[in-house]
Write a protein that holds these residues in place. Structure first.
Motif, PDB file in Angstrom:
ATOM      1  N   ALA A 331     -80.634 -20.131   6.571  1.00 55.48           N
ATOM      2  CA  ALA A 331     -79.884 -21.050   7.433  1.00 55.48           C
ATOM      3  C   ALA A 331     -78.800 -20.294   8.179  1.00 55.48           C
ATOM      4  N   ASN A 332     -78.472 -20.769   9.386  1.00 52.73           N
ATOM      5  CA  ASN A 332     -77.417 -20.146  10.184  1.00 52.73           C
ATOM      6  C   ASN A 332     -76.810 -21.195  11.102  1.00 52.73           C
ATOM      7  N   ASP A 333     -75.498 -21.201  11.236  1.00 49.61           N
ATOM      8  CA  ASP A 333     -74.813 -22.028  12.240  1.00 49.61           C
ATOM      9  C   ASP A 333     -73.524 -21.339  12.654  1.00 49.61           C
ATOM     10  N   PRO A 334     -73.571 -20.553  13.741  1.00 46.00           N
ATOM     11  CA  PRO A 334     -72.376 -19.867  14.238  1.00 46.00           C
ATOM     12  C   PRO A 334     -71.350 -20.861  14.806  1.00 46.00           C
ATOM     13  N   HIS A 335     -70.080 -20.642  14.463  1.00 53.21           N
ATOM     14  CA  HIS A 335     -69.003 -21.534  14.913  1.00 53.21           C
ATOM     15  C   HIS A 335     -68.306 -20.901  16.102  1.00 53.21           C
ATOM     16  N   LEU A 336     -68.521 -21.507  17.261  1.00 52.20           N
ATOM     17  CA  LEU A 336     -67.999 -20.967  18.503  1.00 52.20           C
ATOM     18  C   LEU A 336     -67.384 -22.087  19.325  1.00 52.20           C
ATOM     19  N   GLU A 337     -66.789 -21.713  20.439  1.00 53.15           N
ATOM     20  CA  GLU A 337     -66.163 -22.706  21.296  1.00 53.15           C
ATOM     21  C   GLU A 337     -67.194 -23.705  21.798  1.00 53.15           C
ATOM     22  N   ALA A 338     -66.773 -24.963  21.874  1.00 52.80           N
ATOM     23  CA  ALA A 338     -67.650 -26.004  22.417  1.00 52.80           C
ATOM     24  C   ALA A 338     -67.733 -25.839  23.929  1.00 52.80           C
ATOM     25  N   SER A 339     -68.897 -25.447  24.427  1.00 53.75           N
ATOM     26  CA  SER A 339     -69.043 -25.184  25.860  1.00 53.75           C
ATOM     27  C   SER A 339     -70.240 -25.942  26.407  1.00 53.75           C
ATOM     28  N   LEU A 340     -70.217 -26.142  27.702  1.00 50.87           N
ATOM     29  CA  LEU A 340     -71.301 -26.838  28.391  1.00 50.87           C
ATOM     30  C   LEU A 340     -71.690 -26.028  29.627  1.00 50.87           C
ATOM     31  N   PRO A 341     -72.936 -25.504  29.663  1.00 53.77           N
ATOM     32  CA  PRO A 341     -73.953 -25.612  28.625  1.00 53.77           C
ATOM     33  C   PRO A 341     -73.598 -24.791  27.391  1.00 53.77           C
ATOM     34  N   SER A 342     -74.325 -25.019  26.320  1.00 56.27           N
ATOM     35  CA  SER A 342     -74.108 -24.265  25.094  1.00 56.27           C
ATOM     36  C   SER A 342     -74.221 -22.770  25.359  1.00 56.27           C
ATOM     37  N   VAL A 343     -73.473 -21.990  24.588  1.00 54.09           N
ATOM     38  CA  VAL A 343     -73.549 -20.539  24.736  1.00 54.09           C
ATOM     39  C   VAL A 343     -74.944 -20.019  24.398  1.00 54.09           C
ATOM     40  N   TRP A 344     -75.716 -20.784  23.626  1.00 51.78           N
ATOM     41  CA  TRP A 344     -77.047 -20.343  23.191  1.00 51.78           C
ATOM     42  C   TRP A 344     -78.147 -20.878  24.097  1.00 51.78           C
ATOM     43  N   VAL A 850     -67.116 -25.464  17.113  1.00 54.25           N
ATOM     44  CA  VAL A 850     -68.171 -26.254  16.486  1.00 54.25           C
ATOM     45  C   VAL A 850     -69.280 -25.338  15.955  1.00 54.25           C
ATOM     46  N   PRO A 851     -70.135 -25.863  15.073  1.00 53.61           N
ATOM     47  CA  PRO A 851     -71.409 -25.183  14.824  1.00 53.61           C
ATOM     48  C   PRO A 851     -72.212 -25.218  16.129  1.00 53.61           C
ATOM     49  N   SER A 852     -72.231 -24.101  16.832  1.00 54.33           N
ATOM     50  CA  SER A 852     -72.769 -24.068  18.196  1.00 54.33           C
ATOM     51  C   SER A 852     -74.277 -24.253  18.231  1.00 54.33           C
ATOM     52  N   MET A 853     -74.906 -24.019  17.121  1.00 49.86           N
ATOM     53  CA  MET A 853     -76.318 -24.347  16.920  1.00 49.86           C
ATOM     54  C   MET A 853     -76.528 -24.411  15.418  1.00 49.86           C
ATOM     55  N   ARG A 854     -77.636 -24.973  14.989  1.00 50.60           N
ATOM     56  CA  ARG A 854     -78.005 -24.948  13.573  1.00 50.60           C
ATOM     57  C   ARG A 854     -79.490 -24.618  13.481  1.00 50.60           C
ATOM     58  N   MET A 855     -79.837 -23.805  12.489  1.00 46.96           N
ATOM     59  CA  MET A 855     -81.249 -23.523  12.272  1.00 46.96           C
ATOM     60  C   MET A 855     -81.507 -23.360  10.780  1.00 46.96           C
ATOM     61  N   VAL A 856     -82.719 -23.714  10.364  1.00 49.03           N
ATOM     62  CA  VAL A 856     -83.206 -23.441   9.012  1.00 49.03           C
ATOM     63  C   VAL A 856     -84.612 -22.885   9.161  1.00 49.03           C
ATOM     64  N   VAL A 857     -84.814 -21.642   8.712  1.00 50.30           N
ATOM     65  CA  VAL A 857     -86.112 -20.972   8.854  1.00 50.30           C
ATOM     66  C   VAL A 857     -86.852 -21.032   7.531  1.00 50.30           C
TER      67      VAL A 857
END
Length: 916
Positions: A331-344, A850-857
C-alpha cells in the motif's frame, strides 16, 4: 413626481434635454447589449475553447516519428493504457497522451523549474523567478542530461519530447486549454516546444519540496533570539525509539566490512556516485537574515508539497505469510499539497511483447511532463515511496568581503553569472547570482538580507563583520545526478537484486522505497546521496568561514540501511526514523517525523496478526482510512477530569465522553477536541515563540465558517480576539508537538503551561488551568464558527478541502476561478493520522495536504489491485475526467486497476490508434 419633469425644477425639458434623455437610453441599451454580447461571446469562447482543447480519444491520428502503430486504451475514468512495439514508440506516445490531458500543467511546471514564471504571468512572479534562478534547477538538469544520464535514458527523454511536440504542432494556446485562452487576453503568451531537460528539471522541483529539515534548521536558529537551550530542547524532543518503531529493526551495520546487512546475502548493489566532498552545517544564527529567508521560502510556488513542510506519506508491505492470498500486499499514499489537477497522473506503459527492443510492462503513477512510472508495479514487482526526511541541505553563514567570502582567513572570489528574466507585459530584469563553495547566496535575493549581519549576533568565533554576512545553501540536488536513470531501471526491474541496483541511482530526493515481488519477497531500501559532515549535525546553520564544517563525502550506498524478508512479515514506512541512532554510525538527520502514523499502522497490522487473522486488500484500504487521533487518546482523559461550571463549556466537554477518538467528518467531538488542541498550543507556546516564526493565519476566534451566525450576546467573548495574534508565532500542531506536549505533561507546573490573563479570560499557572482555559476558548471559537447549538457541530464543517487550479485558480479573474476550481468537500481524518488530511493549527482547520493518491497492489493477481487519484486524469476544466475520482477519494473508495491485456480490454471505453 409627474412624468416628464425634472427633480430639480419641475419644468418640462427642452429639446436638448430630450436629446440627452434619448442619448442616455441609447447608452444604457448599448451597455446592456455589450454585456449580453460579452456573455454570448464568453459562452462561445468557452465552448469553442473546450471543443478545441479536449483530447481526441477515439479513431486514429498520424504521428511523424513512430516506427509502428500504438494503441491508447482509456477506461471510463479516462486513464490511458498505452501499447507499443518499441521503447521509443512507447515513450513518444506517453508524451503525446500526457500533453493531450495536461500540457498547461506541464508548461507551468517547466517555467517554474527554470525560473521563468514571469514570462507567463507577468511582474508578480519576478521575485520567485529571481530565487529559482539562484537555485538554478534548469542548469543542473542540463548538466545531468549532458554528463550523467545513460544513452538509453536520453533516448527515452527525446522520444517523450517528440511526442509532446507532435501534440503541440499546429496548435495555438486556445487550442490547448482554457487557461491559455485566458492568458492570451492578458499577454499574448504562446507555448514553446518541449525539451528533454524540461522533464529532468521536474525532479529538482520535487527534490526541493522534499528537502528535509531546512525549515527546522532556520526555526531553531531563530529561537535562539528568545529561548534558552533547554527551552529549544523542549520543543525538539528526541525521537521516541522505545515507543515508535523505526523502519529497520532487524538489519545491522557491520563495522568490519563498513556495509549494512539487511538480511539479504545474495544481492549486490552498485556504489557508483557515492563518494565526493563539499561542505556542511551546525552552529550560530543571523536572526535578521534567517527571518527574511524564511519569508522568501514561504512565498515560493510549490511543486508537490507545502514548501518542505507538512509533507509525509504512508507506505507498507505485508508478506504473503500474513495475507489472505498468500502473496504480498503493498500500500502507498503520499501526502502532498492538495492541487488541481492532482500532482499524479495514472497510466500504463505496455510492450506488446517484452524483448530487447521493447522492455516495459509497467503501470502506476507518474508526473505529467515526465516519462516512465514513478510509483506502481510491473509484471514482477511492486514498489512504493515515502519521503525519507534525511538531511540533505545545510545553510552556511558566509562572511562577505569585497568581491569574495572568507574561508579559513583567506578571501575567495565568488563564482558569478548573470541571469535575464523576461517579463510578460514589462521590461526584462537582470540579476547576478553569486556562488560560494557552499552553494549559491540565497541572501542576495531579498533586500532585507543584504548586509544586515551587523544587526545580528553570531558566536564568538565569528570574524570581524566588515562587509556583512550572507546565507549560502549547500544541497545535494545542486549537483548533477542520476535519478532519471533510476526511474527507467526500476520500471523494468524483475527481482530484489535488480531493484536495489536501480534504486541506488535514485540519488535525489532520498526516498524510503518499499518492495514486493510475485516470488513472495518483501523489502525496504534507503537510497540517496546523503552527506557526511566534518563538524556539526545539520541541525543549525554553521559558519562558512570555517572549513571544519565542510561536507567530507557521502554515505556509501552499501552502508545505507535496508531490510529484506524480515521475520515479522511486514515493513512500515511513514516518515519515522529509519534506524535507531545507537545502532548506526552515520547521522541521517536530527529531525525525523515522530512516528505517530507509522506506529498506528504497525499496531493495526500486528493486532490482525496477533488475532490469528490474515490481511486482505480491503484491510489495507481500511488501514489507509484510519483517522484515530493519537493526541486525543493522550489528552481527553485529562480534559474529562477538569471541573468546568460554565454550562455551555460543560455541554461541549460532554462531547468527549465516550468518544472513540476517530475523526469522522460528521463528528462533533472531533471538532471540539481539535479546537481544544489548537487552543492548548496557542496558550502554551504561541506568545512565547519569536515573532519571526509566525505563520500567517486567521485569528483564533473570528472568520465564521459554514455558520448560521450566533446571536451577538453568544458571540461576545469571541470579539475579544482583536489583533492579539498578529505578532505571535503559533505551532502547526504536527506530531512533533504531540511529543512536546506528551513530555511536558510529566511536569504540570512547567513554565510552558503558564499564560497571562487576557480580557475576561483567566490566566493559567499550571497544566490543568491552561487546559481548562483552552476548553473555554474552544467552546467560544466554535460558537463563532459553527453556531451555539452543538448538535449542529461537525468536524467536516471546519475541516474542508478546496481544490484550486494552481495558477489562474488562485490569481485569475473571478469567472475564471469559478470555472477552474472545485469544492469544498467535508473531510474525515486529520493531522498525523493515517488518513492524513493535514491542517495547520497556525492558520485554521482547512485541509492543506492530503493523501494525494491511494493504491493497494495485490502481488497474487495484479488485476485485483486497486487505486485512486485525488482529482482525475484530465487537466481540462470541462472534461468529464477533471475531478471524477474526487468524490470516491473522499469516501475512501478505490477503483479497479486493470493490468493484464485481457483486463484492460474489458475496462476500455475509448481506443485511439497512433499511426506512423
Amino acid at each position: 413626481m409627474p412624468p416628464n419633469t425634472t427633480a430639480s425644477s419641475g419644468h418640462k425639458p427642452g429639446k436638448s434635454g430630450r436629446k440627452k434623455g434619448r442619448k442616455a437610453r441609447l447608452l444604457v441599451l448599448v451597455l446592456v447589449m455589450a454585456i449580453i454580447g460579452g456573455i454570448v461571446y464568453g459562452a462561445y469562447w468557452s465552448v469553442s475553447t473546450v471543443r478545441a482543447s479536449l483530447p481526441q480519444t477515439t479513431g486514429s491520428i498520424t504521428l511523424d516519428g513512430l516506427s509502428g502503430p500504438v494503441d491508447v486504451k482509456r477506461d471510463s475514468y479516462g486513464i490511458p493504457q498505452i501499447y507499443a512495439s518499441s521503447d521509443a514508440d512507447l515513450f513518444m506516445a506517453q508524451g503525446y497522451v500526457q500533453a493531450q490531458d495536461r500540457f498547461y500543467e506541464m508548461d507551468v511546471r517547466r517555467h517554474m523549474t527554470a525560473g521563468r514564471l514571469s514570462e507567463m504571468f507577468g511582474k508578480g512572479q519576478v521575485k520567485n523567478d529571481e530565487f529559482l534562478r539562484t537555485l538554478g534547477w534548469d542548469r543542473v538538469a542540463q548538466k545531468e542530461y549532458d554528463t550523467k544520464l545513460s544513452a538509453s535514458t536520453k533516448k527515452y527523454l527525446q522520444a517523450y519530447a517528440k511526442g509532446v511536440n507532435a501534440y503541440l504542432q499546429g496548435k495555438d494556446g486556445k487550442d490547448i486549454s482554457l487557461e491559455y485562452a485566458a492568458l492570451g487576453f492578458r499577454n499574448d503568451y504562446k507555448p514553446q516546444k518541449w525539451t528533454p531537460v524540461d522533464s529532468v528539471a521536474w525532479l529538482k522541483a520535487m527534490a526541493w519540496d522534499l528537502r528535509g529539515n531546512m525549515k527546522d534548521e532556520i526555526d531553531r536558529a531563530l529561537m535562539t533570539s528568545r529561548l534558552g537551550p533547554q527551552q529549544i530542547a523542549d520543543l525538539y524532543p528526541e525521537y521516541p525509539y522505545s515507543r515508535n518503531q523505526p523502519i529497520v529493526t532487524e538489519g545491522e551495520y557491520d563495522e568490519y566490512t563498513k556495509t549494512f546487512d539487511g538480511g539479504d546475502s545474495s544481492s549486490s548493489t552498485s556504489t557508483s556516485g557515492t563518494t565526493g566532498s563539499t561542505s556542511s552545517s551546525s552552529g550560530s544564527a543571523l536572526t535578521s537574515q534567517l527571518a527574511g529567508l524564511s519569508n522568501v521560502l514561504d512565498d515560493l510556488p510549490t511543486a508537490v508539497g507545502v514548501n518542505g513542510q507538512g509533507i509525509g506519506s504512508n507506505s507498507w508491505v505485508v508478506a504473503g505469510k500474513n495475507t489472505i492470498t498468500g502473496k504480498p500486499l503493498l500500500a502507498n499514499d503520499p501526502h502532498l499539497e492538495a492541487s488541481l489537477p492532482s500532482v499524479w497522473y495514472q497510466m500504463g506503459l505496455h510492450c506488446r511483447a517484452i524483448s530487447s527492443t521493447c522492455q516495459y510492462d509497467v503501470s502506476g503513477y507518474t508526473f505529467a511532463g515526465m516519462p516512465g512510472v514513478v510509483i506502481g508495479h510491473n509484471q514482477n514487482i511492486a514498489w512504493g515511496m515515502t519521503n525519507s526526511g534525511v538531511d540533505v541541505t545545510d545553510l552556511y553563514l558566509e562572511k562577505l568581503s569585497g568581491d569574495g567570502y572568507l574561508v579559513d582567513g583567506t578571501t575567495k572570489p565568488f563564482t558569478t553569472r548573470t541571469e535575464t528574466i523576461k517579463v510578460a507585459g514589462g521590461a526584462s530584469k537582470k540579476i547576478v547570482v553569486r556562488e560560494t563553495d557552499n552553494g549559491p547566496l540565497l541572501s542576495d535575493r531579498n533586500d532585507e538580507l543584504v548586509n544586515v549581519g551587523k544587526k545580528a549576533t553570531v558566536d564568538a568565533a565569528a570574524p570581524d563583520r566588515g562587509d556583512g554576512y550572507g546565507i549560502a545553501l549547500r544541497w545535494t540536488a545542486e549537483d548533477a545526478g542520476t535519478t532519471m536513470d533510476a526511474v527507467f531501471a526500476i520500471d523494468k526491474a524483475s527481482d530484489w537484486s535488480e531493484f536495489r541496483s536501480a534504486s541506488a541511482k535514485f540519488d535525489v530526493p532520498s526516498q524510503n522505497l518499499v518492495y514486493a515481488d510475485t516470488k513472495n519477497h518483501i523489502g525496504y531500501t534507503l537510497p540517496g546521496r546523503i552527506p557526511i559532515r566534518g563538524k556539526g549535525d545539520g541541525s543549525l546553520p554553521v559558519p562558512g568561514w570555517d572549513s571544519k564544517y565542510d561536507w567530507t563525502g557521502y554515505i556509501p550506498q552499501a552502508a545505507l540501511p535496508y531490510e529484506y524478508d524480515p521475520k515479522r512479515g511486514y515493513i512500515v514506512t511513514a516518515n519515522q526514523a529509519v534506524i535507531d541512532k545507537d545502532k548506526y554510525p552515520y547521522t541521517l538527520t536530527t529531525d525525523w517525523g515522530y512516528g505517530t502514523r507509522s506506529q498506528r499502522i504497525t499496531d493495526l497490522i500486528q493486532s490482525k496478526i496477533d488475532g490469528g487473522g490474515k490481511i486482505s486488500t480491503d484491510d489495507m484500504r481500511q488501514m489507509q482510512l484510519d483517522d484515530s487521533s493519537e493526541i486525543a487518546k493522550l489528552l481527553v482523559p485529562k480534559l474529562l477530569k477538569i471541573d468546568e461550571p460554565d454550562a455551555d463549556v460543560r455541554e461541549a466537554q460532554k462531547l468527549l465522553e465516550g468518544w472513540d477518538y476517530t475523526q469522522d467528518a460528521d463528528s462533533a467531538a472531533a471538532a471540539y477536541f481539535n479546537s481544544v488542541w489548537r487552543n492548548i498550543l496557542k496558550l502554551a507556546f504561541g506568545n512565547k515563540l519569536p515573532k519571526e516564526l509566525r505563520v500567517e493565519g486567521q485569528c483564533l476566534f473570528v472568520s465564521p465558517v459554514d455558520t448560521t451566525g450566533p446571536a451577538d450576546e453568544d458571540n461576545k467573548k469571541v470579539r475579544e480576539c482583536g489583533e492579539r495574534d498578529a505578532d505571535e508565532a503559533q505551532p502547526d500542531g504536527g506530531d512533533r508537538w504531540f511529543e512536546v506536549v506528551r513530555k511536558l505533561m510529566d511536569d504540570p507546573t512547567n513554565a510552558w503551561w503558564k499564560t497571562p490573563a487576557s480580557g475576561n479570560r483567566p490566566g493559567a499557572s499550571n497544566m490543568n488551568q491552561l487546559f481548562k482555559r483552552a476548553m473555554i476558548d474552544a467552546r467560544w471559537e466554535l460558537t463563532a464558527k459553527l453556531g451555539k447549538d452543538i448538535d449542529t457541530w461537525s468536524w467536516g464543517r471546519l475541516h474542508r478541502l478546496f481544490l484550486k487550479n494552481q495558477t489562474l485558480g488562485t490569481d485569475g479573474p473571478a469567472i475564471v476561478q469559478y470555472i477552474l476550481n472545485r469544492g469544498p468537500w467535508k473531510l474525515s481524518g486529520g493531522e498525523a493520522t493515517v488518513n492524513a488530511t493535514g491542517w495547520n493549527a497556525a492558520g485554521g482547520y482547512e485541509v492543506v495536504w492530503v493523501p494525494s493518491m491511494r493504491m493497494v497492489v495485490n502481488l497474487d493477481d495484479f488485476d485485483k489491485s486497486k487505486w485512486i487519484n485525488l482529482t482525475g486524469a484530465s487537466g481540462h476544466a470541462f472534461s468529464a475526467h477533471y475531478t471524477d475520482q474526487t468524490s470516491k477519494w473522499v469516501d475512501g473508495e478505490l477503483l479497479p486497476w486493470s493490468f493484464s491485456s485481457k483486463a484492460v480490454d474489458g475496462s476500455t471505453s475509448d481506443t485511439l490508434v497512433l499511426k506512423p
